[in-house]
Design an enzyme around this catalytic site. Structure first.
Site, PDB file in Angstrom:
ATOM      1  N   GLU A   1       1.843  -0.430  -5.055  1.00 24.92           N
ATOM      2  CA  GLU A   1       0.870   0.606  -5.393  1.00 24.92           C
ATOM      3  C   GLU A   1       1.708   1.878  -5.545  1.00 24.92           C
ATOM      4  O   GLU A   1       2.113   2.479  -4.547  1.00 24.92           O
ATOM      5  CB  GLU A   1      -0.171   0.779  -4.298  1.00 24.92           C
TER       6      GLU A   1
ATOM      7  N   ASP B   1       0.836  -1.188   0.000  1.00 22.21           N
ATOM      8  CA  ASP B   1       0.000   0.000   0.000  1.00 22.21           C
ATOM      9  C   ASP B   1       0.880   1.252   0.000  1.00 22.21           C
ATOM     10  O   ASP B   1       1.846   1.344   0.771  1.00 22.21           O
ATOM     11  CB  ASP B   1      -0.894  -0.022   1.249  1.00 22.21           C
TER      12      ASP B   1
END
Length: 731
Positions: free
Chosen positions: A391, A355
């Protein structure tokens, strides 16, 4: 507390222990405790009863080696509940927030028991005090805190070896441990929403039959429910607020046993499926200077977090959550890489999706593709061998880095998502960018020897509309989140096909179904690594909510019984697409398609065609009304010296985003006799696969996609014939 432990006896025989490994490690004779804190003056281990409610002992760790506090307590064992109290200066202006009245969690704890209960005692300062966080709170936070648990790591694996699906064969399926089975009628009710439920036979059978290879789980590390959500009767469903990097969240266990997670991974591996974890190492739930003291803030705030250089009372907030973990510090970097190795080696997971990964690669001077974290992963023999997926964006400076990660990494490609959505929506001028996305975004990734698989292509993910909602709503409908519909993406590139939300209009429903097939076919026939969102294969809806992070209910849970006939037909279409992808290597090439002419072979690897059958010219690419084009992937085209794989047939993908039908001339290719239609999004259930002569014009319906394969001599012909028989059998 373990039966063999006697506080009156054993606490008199505490040993110095070892500074390594970190955490609470059961040795068979007791437990070794080791925790890093550079600025603490004393660290105490607090032991609790088996319910985690009553503190029964408080022991100062006797040794301090290389900024690690450590000690050994004999006769302690698995099941022990514990936490730390850390003494040191409370000087927020200098970055220090030690408060021994606050129980803090062990960063290396392998398990947690209990849940966080919100109250003013959790804060290191007095809430409401005029001096705010410069004040000091003396109340004990232990009654409100979850407790760390000593674990026994022994487990008998049935699958000794990792699955290791090659990147070019990987199809990722993103899902949620709880939401995937909470409404599954074939999963026993007491197992729904748990690791044990996720590996139930009906679930594994479904995933195998679907054709995906790798299951990517939304965060499973221990996380908290934010107080503002609880006040509104909501929960932190997605889990992007990690409190413990080595422990799975207790809410996902059917029984409080760490081996349940291992058992799940073992069963997935037995089914030939990989397990990938979505991990959050960029921030913690402790927020900014006004947040609670739960772990790192009380252990060593100045080391664990990135603080403002001139005002260390305040936090650098590149995450938008209040704080940013400081991976430039060697001990913090060590903790993160230790955590990754633990999940890869001890828990046998096959990869990680990071993330806001640009934060992990950001040094004080900015994003650095040769920074400490990325270098650590590249040189590590364990981490460099598992799947690493970034990401590649965050809200910090230089935060958008799609294509900017080093070799060995794959990256979520939002350019693919946005371009494919816009093309099928009918936006002008999308054809040139679409061509780049269909060829694995070589404009971003074709450098430093990276491969097409580095582009993780997706249309939808947990964050945003589901596929069904993408074609059913023009606007987000997040009213259930309690933020007056202000949260979530405003730019969705969605189209409701003529009616907002649920409708009985047969024409609208038919168009929505075809648009879903168009989007899925584009995703699964493109070069690169495809990622499906769970439930998209049968039309799962979230009622127009494109930010369901707090909806731990029917809005987010997969509705298995509500699939209906339309959903079953769509799932069959996805299975067909995935069989084609797995069987035809030309759809997952190891080299980027460039369109360059190979003089030795006399072919181009990819040729872009206009409906009339000719090659697209540069001036035609500039036409904003170009909405119908063909992508000819020549199976003969390989780099010099590369042996062409068997079955690498020549394919033609025709994409027509016009609302009207277009006559498309099937091209003539040397060595080919005729074209066989494999996929037609207008007629997905068509059983006949008729042959069409090269040079013949075929009418491609409006808003539809077709896939043709060239009938040729030799092995490719035999592979194609076998594939046709398999596709006819797909139900």
């Amino acid at each position: 507390m373990p039966d063999g432990f006697d506080p009156a006896r054993d606490l008199r025989h505490i040993g110095e222990g070892s500074p390594f490994p970190r955490g609470a490690t059961f040795t068979g004779a007791g437990v070794n405790f080791a925790v890093f804190s550079a600025y603490a003056t004393k660290v105490e281990v607090c032991l609790f009863d088996e319910r985690g409610e009553t503190e029964i002992a408080r022991i100062a760790l006797p040794e301090y080696t290389d900024e690690v506090w450590h000690g050994f307590i004999p006769n302690l064992g698995p099941g022990t509940r514990y936490g730390y109290r850390v003494h040191g200066p409370y000087e927020p202006d200098a970055g220090h927030r030690f408060n021994p009245n606050k129980l803090v969690l062990d960063p290396y704890a392998r398990a947690h028991a209990g849940s966080l209960r919100w109250g003013p005692e959790l804060f290191g300062y007095e809430l409401g005090h005029p001096d705010a966080d410069l004040s000091f709170d003396n109340r004990d936070s232990a009654p409100l805190m979850p407790k760390c648990v000593v674990v026994d790591s022994r487990f008998e694996w049935t699958q000794k070896d990792a699955v290791r699906v090659p990147w070019d064969r990987t199809v990722i399926y993103e899902t949620h441990v709880r939401g995937y089975t909470m409404r599954h009628p074939q999963v026993p009710e007491h197992l729904r929403g748990t690791f044990a439920g996720l590996c139930a036979d009906p679930v594994l059978d479904y995933l195998r039959h679907l054709g995906v290879t790798s299951i990517e789980l939304l965060p499973v590390h221990t996380f908290i429910d934010q107080s503002q959500l609880l006040d509104k009767g909501l929960r932190n469903y997605w889990g992007y607020d990690t409190l413990g990097f080595f422990a799975a969240d207790p809410r996902y266990f059917s029984e409080p046993r760490v081996e349940e997670f291992k058992g799940m991974v073992d069963r997935f591996h037995a089914a030939g499926l990989e397990v990938i974890l979505d991990v959050v190492y960029n921030h913690t739930p402790e927020g900014n200077e006004l947040g609670p003291t739960l772990g790192f803030k009380g252990l060593d705030n100045a080391s664990y977090y990135r603080l403002m250089p001139d005002q260390p009372r305040y936090y650098i907030n590149d995450t938008g959550t209040g704080n940013t973990l400081n991976l430039s510090h060697p001990r913090v970097l060590q903790m993160v890489t230790d955590s990754l190795r633990y999940w890869a080696t001890e828990m046998h997971v096959d990869g990680f999706r990071f993330d806001l990964a640009t934060i992990l690669a950001r040094e004080p001077h900015g994003f650095d593709d040769g920074g400490g974290f990325l270098d650590s992963c590249r040189q590590d023999p364990v981490l460099s061998s598992v799947k690493l997926i970034a990401e590649p964006w965050d809200c910090g400076p230089g935060g958008y880095q799609v294509g900017g990660f080093p070799p060995g990494w794959a990256e979520w490609n939002d350019r693919f998502r946005d371009t494919v959505r816009a093309f099928w929506k009918g936006d002008e001028g999308m054809a040139p960018d679409l061509a780049a996305r269909l060829t694995a975004s070589g404009d971003r990734f074709n450098k430093r020897g990276r491969r097409p698989w580095a582009s993780v292509n997706f249309i939808t993910a947990h964050d945003g509309f589901t596929l069904a909602d993408l074609v059913s709503y023009n606007e987000r409908h997040n009213e259930a989140n309690g933020e007056d519909n202000r949260d979530g993406h405003g730019d969705n590139r969605s189209w409701n096909c003529g009616a907002e939300g649920p409708t009985d209009d047969a024409e609208v429903l038919a168009l929505r179904a075809r648009q879903q097939r168009n989007l899925l076919a584009t995703l699964l026939l493109a070069q690169g690594t495809p990622m499906l969102l769970a439930g998209d294969e049968f039309g799962r809806s979230q009622q127009g909510n494109n930010n369901a992070y707090c909806q731990d209910n029917e809005i987010s849970w997969v509705d298995w019984e509500g699939r209906g006939e339309t959903g079953e037909q769509l799932a069959a279409f996805v299975r067909k697409l995935l069989r084609i992808r797995h069987q035809l290597p030309v759809l997952r090439r190891g080299r980027f398609l460039t369109g360059e002419f190979n003089e030795e072979l006399g072919v181009k690897d990819v040729t872009w065609l206009v409906p009339g059958g000719g090659e697209l010219m540069p001036e035609q690419w500039d036409d904003p009304q170009l909405r119908c084009l063909g992508m000819l992937i020549d199976g003969r085209a390989q780099a010099t010296g590369i042996v062409r794989p068997a079955g690498d047939v020549t394919l033609l993908i025709v994409l027509n985003a016009w609302h009207e039908p277009v006559d498309f001339v099937l091209p003539e290719v040397p060595g080919g006799r005729a074209w066989t239609r494999l996929i037609d999004t207008e007629a997905p259930d068509a059983e006949a696969l008729p042959a069409h002569l090269a040079g013949e014009a075929r009418t491609v319906p409006g808003r539809s996609l077709r896939l043709y394969a060239l009938e040729a001599e030799g092995e490719a012909a035999r592979v194609l014939a076998a594939l046709e028989r398999e596709l006819m059998a797909v139900k």
